[in-house]
Design a protein around this motif. Structure first.
Motif, PDB file in Angstrom:
ATOM      1  N   GLY A   1      19.455 -58.182 -71.303  1.00 17.69           N
ATOM      2  CA  GLY A   1      20.634 -58.214 -70.455  1.00 17.69           C
ATOM      3  C   GLY A   1      21.889 -58.589 -71.225  1.00 17.69           C
TER       4      GLY A   1
ATOM      5  N   LEU B   1      25.146 -61.317 -63.715  1.00 17.64           N
ATOM      6  CA  LEU B   1      25.059 -59.936 -64.212  1.00 17.64           C
ATOM      7  C   LEU B   1      23.929 -59.793 -65.224  1.00 17.64           C
ATOM      8  N   VAL B   2      23.824 -60.740 -66.151  1.00 20.23           N
ATOM      9  CA  VAL B   2      22.779 -60.685 -67.165  1.00 20.23           C
ATOM     10  C   VAL B   2      21.394 -60.800 -66.528  1.00 20.23           C
TER      11      VAL B   2
ATOM     12  N   LEU C   1      22.889 -55.645 -73.799  1.00 16.28           N
ATOM     13  CA  LEU C   1      23.462 -54.453 -73.179  1.00 16.28           C
ATOM     14  C   LEU C   1      24.948 -54.649 -72.920  1.00 16.28           C
ATOM     15  N   TRP C   2      25.305 -55.824 -72.385  1.00 14.24           N
ATOM     16  CA  TRP C   2      26.701 -56.055 -72.029  1.00 14.24           C
ATOM     17  C   TRP C   2      27.558 -56.431 -73.229  1.00 14.24           C
TER      18      TRP C   2
ATOM     19  N   LEU D   1      16.222 -55.727 -63.815  1.00 18.02           N
ATOM     20  CA  LEU D   1      16.152 -54.261 -63.762  1.00 18.02           C
ATOM     21  C   LEU D   1      15.335 -53.712 -64.927  1.00 18.02           C
ATOM     22  N   PHE D   2      15.516 -54.275 -66.116  1.00 16.60           N
ATOM     23  CA  PHE D   2      14.775 -53.809 -67.285  1.00 16.60           C
ATOM     24  C   PHE D   2      13.264 -54.045 -67.107  1.00 16.60           C
TER      25      PHE D   2
ATOM     26  N   THR E   1      20.508 -57.616 -64.712  1.00 16.67           N
ATOM     27  CA  THR E   1      20.184 -56.568 -65.687  1.00 16.67           C
ATOM     28  C   THR E   1      18.797 -56.779 -66.275  1.00 16.67           C
TER      29      THR E   1
END
Length: 501
Positions: A130, A148-149, A133-134, A155-156, A152
């Motif tokens: 996470g 957000l992290v 990616l950002w 989701l991964f 993410t």
């Protein structure tokens, strides 16, 4: 009634050993696939980036030697995995082998150790994925957004769980792409370092640290035995994961031989990558405590991230991509052994029968894969919002889980084959001496790690005056004992503990 795969070499030279056919897609992976899975599971790019600075902080110039010393018990245990797999090619690996050697309780706890290490490390991989990616978006400030992290990372894990659920061939294709991305990016990074070293040497640049054979001198390194032990324990973690290729043994060509070869080959490839890249990075960045030096505390969380702009300039984002691909690759392959271990436990009756179900179309451990992915997500989300420091300490405790089930496998190999050791010199060494020595070394590593984690200054948290990493490790291992006791009295799993293997 289940069918059985009959293999030679039972305990004490028994004529054969039956492995229940579970419905997995047999023979879909070859030796190359096996090696690739073994390499991918260790997340080599991320492991080096996150650990190299820590080892340098403890061992300085002797870091390359420490990487070799940390490899020794891992290699010995790789031989134990190979030999046990040749006799019992069951995807339950440590669970199945420990049960055959020592009985149902040892088997259950061995399976718990594999699952525990996988679930906890998935939380770590999700967090890193996470963040990285950002880091690629805008100025990278989004990588500091906790919500957000975390979203993410969740989701991964969910996506990689779905990939594994849909089929081993799809997973192999995804894995191949991620492997190419991380190794091509790492290769470009290493080549740029070589060019920088050559240019620096030619111009007489003083910031280049020339190669020195003293870096491999045991006499110098062991002047501080405590530092050697500490560094070797750190190195041990970066090798963990090659045993994934054993967990997919029933889906590999020649299941009794190919996965074992894949494990040993991947272990040797790993040590070659780690030592060679460590040497290049040390020569280029030096072990100094300023700038991009590996001794700089500001760089210890990720030495590659600190070096990327100096080495690659505007192409520095490539090393971020390499680390991201590395952790995503490891996320997918970490789910494989945890799910297949639970599948085997379900088939053998150590867990409710639902865990032993294989998806009829995908030919994967459908339920077990979903449970392991869900458990990793639940643990990651809970710990992220409860305490990120405690999450970090529980991740530090992974070394205890790894040492536990690797050592158990080594002891199981020695005991299972005890009556065959005098049959040949090969048996004596590869089924007896090397696995036993590896198991003893890892047992020592377990207790040394536990003592270090007891120190309240170790890690980021302390509970009742004791290091949070120690409490996390003990509590999670003890949870396995509690669950085993529960399964002992559940009607669905009682027969596993009182029946015959």
């Amino acid at each position: 009634m289940s069918t059985e795969i009959t293999t030679a070499g039972g305990p004490g030279g028994a004529p054969g050993t039956g492995v229940p056919a579970k419905g997995l897609r047999a023979g879909i992976l070859d030796l190359g696939d096996s090696v690739m899975l073994g390499l991918a599971s260790t997340a080599p790019v991320y492991s080096l980036a996150a650990t190299l600075g820590l080892i340098v902080a403890v061992n300085g110039d002797y870091t390359p030697l420490i990487l070799l010393i940390g490899f020794i018990p891992v290699l010995f245990i790789a031989y134990a995995f190979r030999e046990l797999n040749s006799a019992i090619p069951d995807c339950g690996t440590t669970f199945t082998w420990s049960r055959r050697a020592f009985g149902p309780w040892a088997g259950w706890l061995g399976g718990w150790g594999v699952a525990l290490a996988g679930i906890i490390v998935l939380a770590n991989l999700a967090q890193v994925a996470g963040q990285y990616l950002w880091l690629l978006v805008g100025d990278g400030s989004l990588a500091e957004n906790k919500v957000l992290v975390t979203a993410t990372g969740v989701l991964f894990i969910a996506v990689m769980t779905l990939v594994n659920y849909r089929g081993i061939r799809l997973g192999e294709h995804v894995q191949r792409v991620l492997t190419y991305v991380q190794y091509i990016s790492l290769g470009i990074f290493a080549l740029a370092i070589v060019v920088g070293i050559l240019q620096g040497s030619a111009s007489g640049e003083t910031t280049i640290q020339p190669f020195d054979f003293e870096w491999f001198n045991p006499a110098g390194a062991f002047a501080d035995p405590g530092a050697v032990v500490h560094g070797a324990l750190l190195a041990l973690f970066i090798y963990w994961g090659w045993d994934t290729c054993l967990a997919v043994n029933e889906e590999t060509e020649n299941p009794s031989t190919t996965p074992g070869r894949g494990a040993v080959i991947s272990a040797f490839v790993l040590v070659a990558i780690y030592v060679s890249v460590a040497l290049l990075v040390m020569m280029y960045a030096t072990i100094g405590d300023e700038g991009i030096g590996l001794g700089n505390e500001a760089n210890q969380d990720d030495v590659f991230l600190a070096m990327k702009d100096v080495v690659l300039g505007p192409w520095g984002w490539l090393i971020i991509v390499a680390v991201l691909a590395s952790v995503l690759s490891s996320t997918q392959t970490t789910i494989l052994p945890t799910a297949r271990g639970a599948l085997s436990m379900g088939v053998h009756g150590a867990l409710p029968a639902k865990f032993g179900e294989v998806h009829p179309k995908n030919q994967t451990p459908g339920f077990s894969t979903q449970v392991m992915g869900g458990a990793a997500i639940a643990y990651y989300v809970a710990m992220s919002f409860l305490s990120e420091n405690l999450l970090s300490d529980s991740i530090s405790a992974i070394s205890l889980f790894i040492a536990f089930y690797y050592a158990l496998t080594g002891f199981a190999c020695f005991w299972y084959f005890r009556n065959t050791l005098q049959q040949s010199t090969r048996n004596l060494w590869f089924r007896g001496i090397l696995p036993l020595v590896g198991a003893l070394l890892l047992t020592a590593a377990f207790f040394v790690s536990a003592v270090q984690m007891w120190d309240p200054a170790y890690g980021d948290t302390q509970i009742f005056g004791v290091g949070g990493a120690f409490i996390s490790g003990v509590v999670l291992l003890a949870l396995g004992v509690v669950l085993a006791i529960v399964c002992r009295f559940l009607p669905a799993t009682r027969s596993y503990f009182v029946g015959k293997p």
